[in-house]
Design a protein around this motif. Sequence first.
Motif, PDB file in Angstrom:
ATOM      1  N   THR A 177      -3.339   3.511  -2.117  1.00  9.15           N
ATOM      2  CA  THR A 177      -3.674   2.651  -3.244  1.00  9.15           C
ATOM      3  C   THR A 177      -2.843   1.382  -3.144  1.00  9.15           C
ATOM      4  O   THR A 177      -1.739   1.390  -2.600  1.00  9.15           O
ATOM      5  CB  THR A 177      -3.392   3.334  -4.599  1.00  9.15           C
ATOM      6  OG1 THR A 177      -2.033   3.748  -4.636  1.00  9.15           O
ATOM      7  CG2 THR A 177      -4.291   4.541  -4.814  1.00  9.15           C
ATOM      8  N   ASP A 178      -3.415   0.297  -3.679  1.00 10.30           N
ATOM      9  CA  ASP A 178      -2.666  -0.952  -3.723  1.00 10.30           C
ATOM     10  C   ASP A 178      -2.057  -1.120  -5.119  1.00 10.30           C
ATOM     11  O   ASP A 178      -2.146  -0.204  -5.953  1.00 10.30           O
ATOM     12  CB  ASP A 178      -3.539  -2.148  -3.323  1.00 10.30           C
ATOM     13  CG  ASP A 178      -4.676  -2.437  -4.289  1.00 10.30           C
ATOM     14  OD1 ASP A 178      -4.739  -1.807  -5.378  1.00 10.30           O
ATOM     15  OD2 ASP A 178      -5.520  -3.292  -3.968  1.00 10.30           O
ATOM     16  N   GLU A 179      -1.474  -2.276  -5.374  1.00 10.76           N
ATOM     17  CA  GLU A 179      -0.801  -2.511  -6.661  1.00 10.76           C
ATOM     18  C   GLU A 179      -1.773  -2.549  -7.838  1.00 10.76           C
ATOM     19  O   GLU A 179      -1.360  -2.454  -8.991  1.00 10.76           O
ATOM     20  CB  GLU A 179       0.044  -3.793  -6.605  1.00 10.76           C
ATOM     21  CG  GLU A 179      -0.725  -5.048  -6.252  1.00 10.76           C
ATOM     22  CD  GLU A 179      -0.864  -5.274  -4.746  1.00 10.76           C
ATOM     23  OE1 GLU A 179      -1.512  -6.265  -4.360  1.00 10.76           O
ATOM     24  OE2 GLU A 179      -0.345  -4.472  -3.947  1.00 10.76           O
ATOM     25  N   HIS A 180      -3.078  -2.636  -7.574  1.00 10.49           N
ATOM     26  CA  HIS A 180      -4.097  -2.636  -8.627  1.00 10.49           C
ATOM     27  C   HIS A 180      -4.797  -1.278  -8.732  1.00 10.49           C
ATOM     28  O   HIS A 180      -5.853  -1.169  -9.346  1.00 10.49           O
ATOM     29  CB  HIS A 180      -5.132  -3.734  -8.362  1.00 10.49           C
ATOM     30  CG  HIS A 180      -4.536  -5.092  -8.194  1.00 10.49           C
ATOM     31  ND1 HIS A 180      -3.940  -5.787  -9.222  1.00 10.49           N
ATOM     32  CD2 HIS A 180      -4.418  -5.878  -7.104  1.00 10.49           C
ATOM     33  CE1 HIS A 180      -3.491  -6.949  -8.775  1.00 10.49           C
ATOM     34  NE2 HIS A 180      -3.764  -7.020  -7.480  1.00 10.49           N
ATOM     35  N   GLN A 186      -6.485   0.213  -6.512  1.00  5.47           N
ATOM     36  CA  GLN A 186      -7.712   0.307  -5.722  1.00  5.47           C
ATOM     37  C   GLN A 186      -7.417   1.198  -4.516  1.00  5.47           C
ATOM     38  O   GLN A 186      -6.357   1.090  -3.902  1.00  5.47           O
ATOM     39  CB  GLN A 186      -8.184  -1.070  -5.258  1.00  5.47           C
ATOM     40  CG  GLN A 186      -9.501  -1.000  -4.529  1.00  5.47           C
ATOM     41  CD  GLN A 186     -10.079  -2.367  -4.195  1.00  5.47           C
ATOM     42  OE1 GLN A 186      -9.486  -3.395  -4.473  1.00  5.47           O
ATOM     43  NE2 GLN A 186     -11.250  -2.358  -3.588  1.00  5.47           N
ATOM     44  N   LEU A 194       0.837  -1.190   0.000  1.00  5.31           N
ATOM     45  CA  LEU A 194       0.000   0.000   0.000  1.00  5.31           C
ATOM     46  C   LEU A 194       0.874   1.243   0.000  1.00  5.31           C
ATOM     47  O   LEU A 194       1.823   1.345   0.783  1.00  5.31           O
ATOM     48  CB  LEU A 194      -0.916  -0.005   1.226  1.00  5.31           C
ATOM     49  CG  LEU A 194      -1.862  -1.200   1.344  1.00  5.31           C
ATOM     50  CD1 LEU A 194      -2.604  -1.160   2.676  1.00  5.31           C
ATOM     51  CD2 LEU A 194      -2.847  -1.226   0.194  1.00  5.31           C
ATOM     52  N   ARG A 195       0.532   2.175  -0.878  1.00  8.28           N
ATOM     53  CA  ARG A 195       1.268   3.452  -0.960  1.00  8.28           C
ATOM     54  C   ARG A 195       0.314   4.605  -0.689  1.00  8.28           C
ATOM     55  O   ARG A 195      -0.826   4.599  -1.147  1.00  8.28           O
ATOM     56  CB  ARG A 195       1.890   3.631  -2.339  1.00  8.28           C
ATOM     57  CG  ARG A 195       3.030   2.691  -2.612  1.00  8.28           C
ATOM     58  CD  ARG A 195       3.843   3.180  -3.812  1.00  8.28           C
ATOM     59  NE  ARG A 195       4.930   2.275  -4.063  1.00  8.28           N
ATOM     60  CZ  ARG A 195       6.115   2.339  -3.468  1.00  8.28           C
ATOM     61  NH1 ARG A 195       6.355   3.287  -2.590  1.00  8.28           N
ATOM     62  NH2 ARG A 195       7.063   1.476  -3.761  1.00  8.28           N
ATOM     63  N   ASP A 201       1.576  -3.401   7.083  1.00 10.45           N
ATOM     64  CA  ASP A 201       0.343  -3.981   7.620  1.00 10.45           C
ATOM     65  C   ASP A 201       0.059  -3.604   9.063  1.00 10.45           C
ATOM     66  O   ASP A 201      -1.077  -3.343   9.417  1.00 10.45           O
ATOM     67  CB  ASP A 201       0.368  -5.507   7.508  1.00 10.45           C
ATOM     68  CG  ASP A 201       0.023  -5.962   6.100  1.00 10.45           C
ATOM     69  OD1 ASP A 201      -0.472  -5.143   5.308  1.00 10.45           O
ATOM     70  OD2 ASP A 201       0.262  -7.137   5.806  1.00 10.45           O
TER      71      ASP A 201
END
Length: 178
Positions: free
Chosen positions: A16-19, A21, A2-3, A42
Amino acid sequence: MLRIKKVLNSSVVLVTDEHDQEFILLGKGIGYGKKPGAVIMDGDFNQVFVASPDPNVEQLLATIASSSPQLIEITQTIVSEATEQLQSKLSDTLYVALLDHLKFTLERAAKGIVITNRVYWEIKTYYSHEFEIGQLAVRLVNRAFKTDFSEQEAANIAAHIINAENGTDERKDALKAG
């Protein structure tokens, strides 16, 4: 992974995640000193909200962004306590509804506006567990913000918890004020 996309305040970030989202993460100090692009681990957060194409998401972001980290933490404590004590699944809308309610209650208090709860007795009598959580909430807010909210406000908070138990935003019959 997550960034961070945007830091909303020291306890709330949009990531956002790697997709690509989007998620809203809550955690004590999660956004403090962070910049967009920073990675979130996490264990750094304790609540996650999934963003959706719903127009209410913008309201959610605005409510969280304009709330103090202290009020966000109190809201998290109340929701956690309600979940633990009632041992039931509560509606996902409870967190935002309660945060918004507490924020508005503090604003009203600053302006000297007092609202009487016409179903106070019914809530206190018929929903004693939820009322006790409302009393905890009032103690936390009174201590943190040097206010003097009464059991009337505990009943208002309890009403949000009762609604969350229903899984709906409609009040139970005993809470309908005519």
